[in-house]
Design a protein around this motif. Sequence first.
Motif, PDB file in Angstrom:
ATOM      1  N   SER A   1     -19.038  22.961  -1.441  1.00 45.32           N
ATOM      2  CA  SER A   1     -19.912  21.948  -2.029  1.00 45.32           C
ATOM      3  C   SER A   1     -19.133  20.759  -2.583  1.00 45.32           C
ATOM      4  CB  SER A   1     -20.753  22.569  -3.153  1.00 45.32           C
ATOM      5  OG  SER A   1     -19.928  22.957  -4.240  1.00 45.32           O
ATOM      6  N   ALA A   2     -17.804  20.773  -2.437  1.00 44.67           N
ATOM      7  CA  ALA A   2     -16.977  19.686  -2.962  1.00 44.67           C
ATOM      8  C   ALA A   2     -17.344  18.358  -2.301  1.00 44.67           C
ATOM      9  CB  ALA A   2     -15.499  19.994  -2.730  1.00 44.67           C
ATOM     10  N   THR A   3     -17.336  17.296  -3.094  1.00 39.34           N
ATOM     11  CA  THR A   3     -17.694  15.960  -2.624  1.00 39.34           C
ATOM     12  C   THR A   3     -16.435  15.143  -2.345  1.00 39.34           C
ATOM     13  OG1 THR A   3     -19.718  15.974  -3.956  1.00 39.34           O
ATOM     14  CG2 THR A   3     -18.901  13.826  -3.212  1.00 39.34           C
ATOM     15  N   ARG A   4     -16.399  14.490  -1.167  1.00 38.96           N
ATOM     16  CA  ARG A   4     -15.279  13.611  -0.857  1.00 38.96           C
ATOM     17  C   ARG A   4     -15.588  12.201  -1.342  1.00 38.96           C
ATOM     18  NH1 ARG A   4     -13.097  10.059   2.796  1.00 38.96           N
ATOM     19  NH2 ARG A   4     -14.982   9.929   4.058  1.00 38.96           N
ATOM     20  N   TYR A   5     -14.579  11.575  -1.948  1.00 39.47           N
ATOM     21  CA  TYR A   5     -14.740  10.217  -2.452  1.00 39.47           C
ATOM     22  C   TYR A   5     -14.188   9.209  -1.443  1.00 39.47           C
ATOM     23  CZ  TYR A   5     -15.276  12.728  -6.878  1.00 39.47           C
ATOM     24  OH  TYR A   5     -15.682  13.585  -7.867  1.00 39.47           O
ATOM     25  N   ASP A   6     -14.943   8.150  -1.196  1.00 44.26           N
ATOM     26  CA  ASP A   6     -14.449   7.068  -0.344  1.00 44.26           C
ATOM     27  C   ASP A   6     -13.523   6.154  -1.130  1.00 44.26           C
ATOM     28  OD1 ASP A   6     -15.817   7.852   1.967  1.00 44.26           O
ATOM     29  OD2 ASP A   6     -17.636   6.809   1.331  1.00 44.26           O
ATOM     30  N   MET A   7     -13.865   5.930  -2.412  1.00 47.07           N
ATOM     31  CA  MET A   7     -13.045   5.053  -3.248  1.00 47.07           C
ATOM     32  C   MET A   7     -13.078   5.535  -4.687  1.00 47.07           C
ATOM     33  SD  MET A   7     -13.009   0.879  -3.513  1.00 47.07           S
ATOM     34  CE  MET A   7     -12.287   0.782  -1.870  1.00 47.07           C
ATOM     35  N   LEU A   8     -11.922   5.439  -5.333  1.00 47.19           N
ATOM     36  CA  LEU A   8     -11.774   5.801  -6.739  1.00 47.19           C
ATOM     37  C   LEU A   8     -10.935   4.745  -7.444  1.00 47.19           C
ATOM     38  CD1 LEU A   8     -10.778   9.574  -6.396  1.00 47.19           C
ATOM     39  CD2 LEU A   8     -12.933   8.757  -7.370  1.00 47.19           C
ATOM     40  N   SER A   9     -11.052   4.692  -8.747  1.00 39.47           N
ATOM     41  CA  SER A   9     -10.106   3.917  -9.549  1.00 39.47           C
ATOM     42  C   SER A   9      -8.954   4.841  -9.926  1.00 39.47           C
ATOM     43  CB  SER A   9     -10.780   3.384 -10.808  1.00 39.47           C
ATOM     44  OG  SER A   9     -11.087   4.467 -11.691  1.00 39.47           O
TER      45      SER A   9
ATOM     46  N   VAL B   1       0.844  -1.189   0.000  1.00 34.43           N
ATOM     47  CA  VAL B   1       0.000   0.000   0.000  1.00 34.43           C
ATOM     48  C   VAL B   1       0.881   1.241   0.000  1.00 34.43           C
ATOM     49  CG1 VAL B   1      -0.183   0.084   2.515  1.00 34.43           C
ATOM     50  CG2 VAL B   1      -1.983   1.138   1.134  1.00 34.43           C
ATOM     51  N   PHE B   2       0.371   2.278  -0.604  1.00 31.34           N
ATOM     52  CA  PHE B   2       1.052   3.565  -0.719  1.00 31.34           C
ATOM     53  C   PHE B   2       0.148   4.599  -0.058  1.00 31.34           C
ATOM     54  CE2 PHE B   2       1.776   7.027  -4.217  1.00 31.34           C
ATOM     55  CZ  PHE B   2       2.448   7.831  -3.322  1.00 31.34           C
ATOM     56  N   PHE B   3       0.621   5.188   1.035  1.00 32.20           N
ATOM     57  CA  PHE B   3      -0.138   6.221   1.744  1.00 32.20           C
ATOM     58  C   PHE B   3       0.345   7.603   1.313  1.00 32.20           C
ATOM     59  CE2 PHE B   3      -0.782   2.760   4.785  1.00 32.20           C
ATOM     60  CZ  PHE B   3      -2.088   2.951   5.197  1.00 32.20           C
ATOM     61  N   ASN B   4      -0.609   8.484   1.043  1.00 29.60           N
ATOM     62  CA  ASN B   4      -0.302   9.895   0.812  1.00 29.60           C
ATOM     63  C   ASN B   4      -0.931  10.682   1.952  1.00 29.60           C
ATOM     64  OD1 ASN B   4       0.417  12.356  -0.266  1.00 29.60           O
ATOM     65  ND2 ASN B   4      -1.236  12.386  -1.776  1.00 29.60           N
ATOM     66  N   LEU B   5      -0.096  11.194   2.859  1.00 28.41           N
ATOM     67  CA  LEU B   5      -0.573  11.882   4.057  1.00 28.41           C
ATOM     68  C   LEU B   5      -0.543  13.387   3.816  1.00 28.41           C
ATOM     69  CD1 LEU B   5       1.320   9.702   6.685  1.00 28.41           C
ATOM     70  CD2 LEU B   5      -0.992   9.407   5.797  1.00 28.41           C
ATOM     71  N   THR B   6      -1.725  14.000   3.820  1.00 24.12           N
ATOM     72  CA  THR B   6      -1.876  15.402   3.440  1.00 24.12           C
ATOM     73  C   THR B   6      -2.592  16.170   4.545  1.00 24.12           C
ATOM     74  OG1 THR B   6      -4.062  15.230   2.403  1.00 24.12           O
ATOM     75  CG2 THR B   6      -2.170  14.551   1.077  1.00 24.12           C
ATOM     76  N   SER B   7      -3.009  17.387   4.238  1.00 19.69           N
ATOM     77  CA  SER B   7      -3.726  18.215   5.215  1.00 19.69           C
ATOM     78  C   SER B   7      -5.228  18.195   4.997  1.00 19.69           C
ATOM     79  CB  SER B   7      -3.208  19.653   5.157  1.00 19.69           C
ATOM     80  OG  SER B   7      -3.387  20.192   3.863  1.00 19.69           O
ATOM     81  N   VAL B   8      -5.714  17.294   4.127  1.00 21.42           N
ATOM     82  CA  VAL B   8      -7.157  17.101   3.936  1.00 21.42           C
ATOM     83  C   VAL B   8      -7.478  15.624   4.124  1.00 21.42           C
ATOM     84  CG1 VAL B   8      -7.492  19.077   2.406  1.00 21.42           C
ATOM     85  CG2 VAL B   8      -6.859  16.880   1.442  1.00 21.42           C
ATOM     86  N   ASP B   9      -8.744  15.330   4.360  1.00 21.03           N
ATOM     87  CA  ASP B   9      -9.131  13.971   4.736  1.00 21.03           C
ATOM     88  C   ASP B   9      -9.545  13.117   3.545  1.00 21.03           C
ATOM     89  OD1 ASP B   9     -11.425  15.382   4.197  1.00 21.03           O
ATOM     90  OD2 ASP B   9     -12.575  14.542   5.870  1.00 21.03           O
ATOM     91  N   GLY B  10      -8.873  13.296   2.426  1.00 20.99           N
ATOM     92  CA  GLY B  10      -9.150  12.474   1.268  1.00 20.99           C
ATOM     93  C   GLY B  10      -9.150  13.279  -0.012  1.00 20.99           C
ATOM     94  N   ILE B  11      -9.683  12.680  -1.054  1.00 25.80           N
ATOM     95  CA  ILE B  11      -9.741  13.309  -2.375  1.00 25.80           C
ATOM     96  C   ILE B  11     -11.148  13.835  -2.609  1.00 25.80           C
ATOM     97  CG2 ILE B  11      -9.484  12.938  -4.859  1.00 25.80           C
ATOM     98  CD1 ILE B  11      -7.558  10.627  -4.144  1.00 25.80           C
ATOM     99  N   TYR B  12     -11.227  15.066  -3.076  1.00 21.67           N
ATOM    100  CA  TYR B  12     -12.506  15.733  -3.304  1.00 21.67           C
ATOM    101  C   TYR B  12     -12.686  16.064  -4.792  1.00 21.67           C
ATOM    102  CZ  TYR B  12     -13.289  16.514   1.714  1.00 21.67           C
ATOM    103  OH  TYR B  12     -13.513  16.342   3.062  1.00 21.67           O
TER     104      TYR B  12
END
Length: 235
Positions: free
Chosen positions: A155-163, A135-146
């Motif tokens: 209004s940005a949507t956070r994704y739980d899973m992406l391809s 696994v490859f972790f990317n540790l940032t200042s936000v809680d995921g990809i929006y």
Amino acid sequence: MSTIVLSLGGSILMPGLDSPNIEPYISVLVKIAQKHRLFVVVGGGGEARRYIEVARNLGVDEASADELGILVTRLNATLLVQALGSAAWPQVVTSHTDALTAAESGKIVVMGGITPGQTTDAVAAVLAERSGASVFFNLTSVDGIYSADPKSDPSATRYDMLSPSELLGIVIHQQAKAGVNTVMDIVAVKMVERCNIPLVVMDGRNPGDLLDAVESGTCRGTVVSAFGKNPLPLN
């Protein structure tokens, strides 16, 4: 033994010289390294971007400005190595081949930037492929990809899973400039797409969340997986 690669943002580890976040990471990294082969690639954060902006205002070309940023990443990485003490390989490695060699010691291996034009996320993504990471972790200042920058678009949507291809679609239009501050650079995302190693993008400001993800599978971020599966927890 699983292999873990962390891309640890400079703004997470060193938000400022007067407010470093290194100490809380020490026990977490040491504990993870007791069960897993661990690589940590450290970014330059705001300090690197400030140096780059000064250089750019002086008319310095982008590649040379990148070199300044790389020096800052390696300075941050050196601080982490020294703080880890005997748990870490005693030097910041400067190539992927040297990182793989150093990992044979069983120590935590720490890197900074390597190549102008690439972020430390790209360095970490290549390292994930070369080391066969689980696994490859990317540790940032936000809680995921929006879907958009959540700091400027409520209004940005956070994704739980992406391809990987979906992630590539999000970042493809980002500008490739020295010191750019984005979710991930295009090179890193293309590497993730090529090697099919699961990526987890999560908030790194609380190191305990990383430990929870590795040990119990509690993931408070976005999983990027070609197989549509969460790779956590790790055995």
